[in-house]
Write an enzyme that holds these catalytic residues in place. Sequence first.
Site, mmCIF file in Angstrom:
data_model
loop_
_atom_site.group_PDB
_atom_site.id
_atom_site.type_symbol
_atom_site.label_atom_id
_atom_site.label_comp_id
_atom_site.label_asym_id
_atom_site.label_seq_id
_atom_site.Cartn_x
_atom_site.Cartn_y
_atom_site.Cartn_z
ATOM 1 N N GLN A 184 -26.394 12.312 -59.461
ATOM 2 C CA GLN A 184 -26.030 12.814 -58.170
ATOM 3 C C GLN A 184 -26.998 12.788 -57.286
ATOM 4 O O GLN A 184 -28.075 13.054 -57.546
ATOM 5 C CB GLN A 184 -25.180 14.162 -58.099
ATOM 6 C CG GLN A 184 -24.941 14.803 -56.683
ATOM 7 C CD GLN A 184 -25.894 15.520 -56.149
ATOM 8 O OE1 GLN A 184 -26.851 16.050 -56.544
ATOM 9 N NE2 GLN A 184 -25.720 15.557 -54.621
ATOM 10 N N ARG A 241 -22.537 30.055 -45.970
ATOM 11 C CA ARG A 241 -22.469 31.135 -47.008
ATOM 12 C C ARG A 241 -23.002 32.561 -46.690
ATOM 13 O O ARG A 241 -23.953 32.826 -47.260
ATOM 14 C CB ARG A 241 -22.755 30.581 -48.580
ATOM 15 C CG ARG A 241 -22.297 29.259 -48.714
ATOM 16 C CD ARG A 241 -22.879 28.419 -49.781
ATOM 17 N NE ARG A 241 -22.263 26.930 -49.795
ATOM 18 C CZ ARG A 241 -22.951 25.978 -50.594
ATOM 19 N NH1 ARG A 241 -24.084 26.241 -51.178
ATOM 20 N NH2 ARG A 241 -22.373 24.692 -50.295
ATOM 21 N N HIS A 255 -15.959 19.673 -52.119
ATOM 22 C CA HIS A 255 -17.130 20.243 -52.586
ATOM 23 C C HIS A 255 -17.028 21.759 -53.051
ATOM 24 O O HIS A 255 -17.513 22.617 -52.924
ATOM 25 C CB HIS A 255 -18.393 20.764 -51.385
ATOM 26 C CG HIS A 255 -19.549 20.470 -51.923
ATOM 27 N ND1 HIS A 255 -20.467 19.138 -51.376
ATOM 28 C CD2 HIS A 255 -20.587 21.290 -52.252
ATOM 29 C CE1 HIS A 255 -21.564 19.338 -51.907
ATOM 30 N NE2 HIS A 255 -21.892 20.494 -52.439
#
Length: 393
Positions: free
Chosen positions: A133, A170, A284
């Site tokens: 990734q 977050r 995601h």
Amino acid sequence: MIFPNIEDAHNIFDLRDMAKRRLPKWLFEFVDRGTEEEVALRNNREAFERIQFSPRMLVDVSGRKLDTTIYGKEHKMPIGIAPTGAAGMMWYKGELALARAARDAGVPFSLATGSITSMEEIAGEVGGTLWMQLYMWADRKLSHQLVKRASAAGFEALLVTVDGAVAGNREYNKRNGFSVPFKYNRKNTLDVLMHPRWMYGVLGRYIANGGMPQRVNFPDELKGKITTAYGGTKETRSDSLSWDDLKALRDIWPGKLLVKGLLHPDDASKSVELGADGIIVSNHGGRNCDAAPAPIEVLPEIVKAVGDRTTIVFDSGVRRGSDVVKALALGAKMVLIGRSTLYGTAAAGYDGAARALELYRGEISRGMANVSCNRVSEIGRQHVILPQVRLAA
């Protein structure tokens, strides 16, 4: 506290409970939760739950096989391991444990850019089907260095994450005393002390064997311990990512190129036009944009646009083998599993990751039987019932 045996995990939710007991709160919630109000996180699951099977009876399904072929290579199940940067914090050298479990289960393993085990170590000690990734950095040359390094190490596919131009909001990380780079403070230190099995078994082992974990897959300019700031003024993500970057990656990457994080058919078409070998329909895992749609709801549109021109992979919200069957029925060729195997790795390392994959194998097989399919290739749109669209009064 009594910790159950890994055989006591009868589904992924049991593994989640085991992981929650073992991990410090700040680390568990970093893996488990979404962003902002966590609307996208909830919608990912609820969208799956609204889709029903359309069972057919009196079909002999005693010869079920889960094998599937992706890019000319046979895999034992239609799933793979999604790139999850926290695997090495779930367990000591957790990426190795997870990669071994994937290899032994006969499915692809994707290594995240931010992993703390090097791509060379994964390739040399584990092998199997390895995908890499990539987050694109502001300094493109640094990203291209990583790409060339992954190719030299033998990774077969590059998964370019394009839905991370900005990090997710977050807020719970701040409340838990967690940050990237990691900084010790009273809250997270007390949390670690309250979880001695993780403290000694994971963090303690890293410290005893060379010190705090490092960002070993980063270029030299950005390398360092997870507790240190990134080198210079260079950012680890770039909000200037464009289609030209995809063109450049296609020029330098010799293997399969997949674009991860697409939710619109026009973006899927553009990716294919620029030479991508596949797309990954994903939000995601609900971790970046809280207003993003559930990928399973937009999957049919994307399949209609490019399904006959490329390989479509799916992730986000998957917790059951029946979810995998639903995604396959709507046109995905493979489904990536992220949090599920992280829970397993946190619970018991290799054994936990292997248990998660074993659970999926059983549930996918049962799901295929429920829709009267003996082969993955037989699963199709006729095997699911989508929720009715409610018209405004």
